[in-house]
Design an enzyme around this catalytic site. Sequence first.
Site, short mmCIF file in Angstrom:
data_model
loop_
_atom_site.label_atom_id
_atom_site.label_comp_id
_atom_site.label_asym_id
_atom_site.label_seq_id
_atom_site.Cartn_x
_atom_site.Cartn_y
_atom_site.Cartn_z
N GLU A 1 -15.36 -2.09 15.01
CA GLU A 1 -13.90 -2.08 14.86
C GLU A 1 -13.31 -3.17 15.75
O GLU A 1 -13.53 -3.18 16.96
CB GLU A 1 -13.33 -0.73 15.25
CG GLU A 1 -11.84 -0.66 14.96
CD GLU A 1 -11.24 0.71 15.24
OE1 GLU A 1 -11.54 1.29 16.30
OE2 GLU A 1 -10.46 1.18 14.41
N GLU B 1 -9.22 11.62 16.64
CA GLU B 1 -8.96 10.64 15.57
C GLU B 1 -9.38 9.30 16.13
O GLU B 1 -8.71 8.74 16.99
CB GLU B 1 -7.50 10.66 15.16
CG GLU B 1 -7.29 10.15 13.74
CD GLU B 1 -6.95 8.68 13.67
OE1 GLU B 1 -7.89 7.84 13.77
OE2 GLU B 1 -5.76 8.36 13.53
N CYS C 1 -5.84 2.04 13.03
CA CYS C 1 -7.16 2.68 12.93
C CYS C 1 -7.66 2.67 11.49
O CYS C 1 -8.86 2.62 11.26
CB CYS C 1 -7.11 4.09 13.49
SG CYS C 1 -5.80 5.08 12.79
N LYS D 1 -0.17 12.07 27.50
CA LYS D 1 -0.39 10.81 28.23
C LYS D 1 -0.34 9.65 27.24
O LYS D 1 -1.27 9.43 26.47
CB LYS D 1 -1.73 10.79 28.95
CG LYS D 1 -1.79 9.61 29.92
CD LYS D 1 -3.19 9.27 30.38
CE LYS D 1 -3.89 8.28 29.48
NZ LYS D 1 -3.24 6.96 29.36
#
Length: 493
Positions: free
Chosen positions: A389, A257, A291, A182
């Site tokens: 983040e 992750e 990331c 997906k």
Amino acid sequence: MASEAKSAVRRYRMYINGEFVESAGKKYFPVIDPSTEEIMAEVPEANEEDVNRAVAAARAAFDSGAWPQTTAQDRGRILFRLAERIRKEAAKLAEVESRNSGKPIVEAEYDIADAATCFEYYGGMATKVLGQVNPVPDNALSLSLREPIGVAAQIIPWNYPLLMAAWKLAPAIAAGCTCVLKPAEQTPLTALEFAGYLADAGLPPGVVNIITGFGETCGAPLVKHPDVNKVAFTGSASVGKAIMKAAADTVKRVTLELGGKSPNIFFADADFESAIDGALFGVFINQGEVCSAGSRILVEKSIYPKFVEAMSAKAKTIRLGPPLERETKMGPLVSKDQFDRVRSYQELGKKEAKLAAGGGRPASISRGYYVEPTIFYDVDNSARIAQEEIFGPVAAVIPFADEAEALRIANATPYGLAAAIWSRDIFKALRMVKALRAGIVWVNHMQPTYVEAPWGGYKQSGFGRELGPWGIEEYLETKQVHINLNEQPIGWY
Ligand code: ADP
Ligand code: MG
């Protein structure tokens, strides 16, 4: 006319059991070009019924038919053909990727080439998955066999759309798994282009299914599905935690992750010019939507004022513009949501620290989700802009006095994806390498990523490793086989 404009928008279909199909509900959702804010395509909106269809196809392809009969050589060759096709279509794929995600075309070209390399790497690895003979203390032959886990659900983010698909699909195919991938709802287009290569490469129907939809209505039922054996996820920490919980009910194998708040650490003895470039590249590549972004920039006090000034001066020269222009160094953020989120962190930063560069939208661009490369300094590591983040071009510069303080600040984060150290003192650099709690540590560089080397995080940045031999391990089970060589089995009865 609006109706004409609408009919010009391409409608994609998604890929289930070797066919391009609509969603069960015949619903579509728009895909936005973030540099124009206009609709560039429509894709099917998959719901639970579509998830069930895709998982059924993957399950059937795993349990019977041609796929379980393939040899490792067969699977390797399929992967090589996919790599070759990606390279052949690279210009078109890079253009679609660049338009859809907002990343500069030059960066998109690297991503597409890296995706092809990933298929090549695992094409070679397919035939290097080895079992073992175990030295049991008996007259027996004890073997460990490596077998594919089964059906893998693979949920990926929007920052490196085709590359993330490659990282997930290539090792799974090499291992002999079947997949339901997906893509992120913001960036489904290159994955759907790629779906068109699968049958040509010789992949039987059902081995790879690609469904487009939203997290709650498509991702969540996929993770819960009892016929899925493994979930591989790359994305936000909050969704990763929800996925881990949802996967627990049926004890799925999970790899995650997740995010990061990676420190990029500059000692006074580093080469100054390289350091400035490394700081900018570390945090601003791909609009900072990375990331492993080096979003906390730790600088030794003796060079700190000079460093902030030089970095900010150069940041102001970064060329923002349309992603398809080759001179562009920074495109728009991927979506309105991401734009709003990053804008709010820019405003928060002005309250929490001092602003050295950027801090808003670029004045010269009126359309598209562009934000300025932004640098805050005198940031306290406990500030929200140093702990959360942001996933955008916002840097937090933090001074430190000495090696011990650098290390303490660097590790003071719930995350542990990456870190970088800049120094010409090898002893200091290696002491830092050992003490940093992060899955990836660069020295005198930040961001280069290689398919041969492991990728993944410590702490709340997730677990499991992608790429290299580690990447295929995550798609393999280990079966113990005991072959008795005595005439009579050992027993008591
Ligand atoms: P972002 O918030 O930056 O979009 P996400 O972690 O939400 O990052 O998205 C990464 C991927 O996870 C996307 O493909 C998204 O659709 C998917 N996703 C989001 N929520 C869920 C969920 N509850 N279950 C499964 N997948 C999800
Ligand atoms: Mg989300």
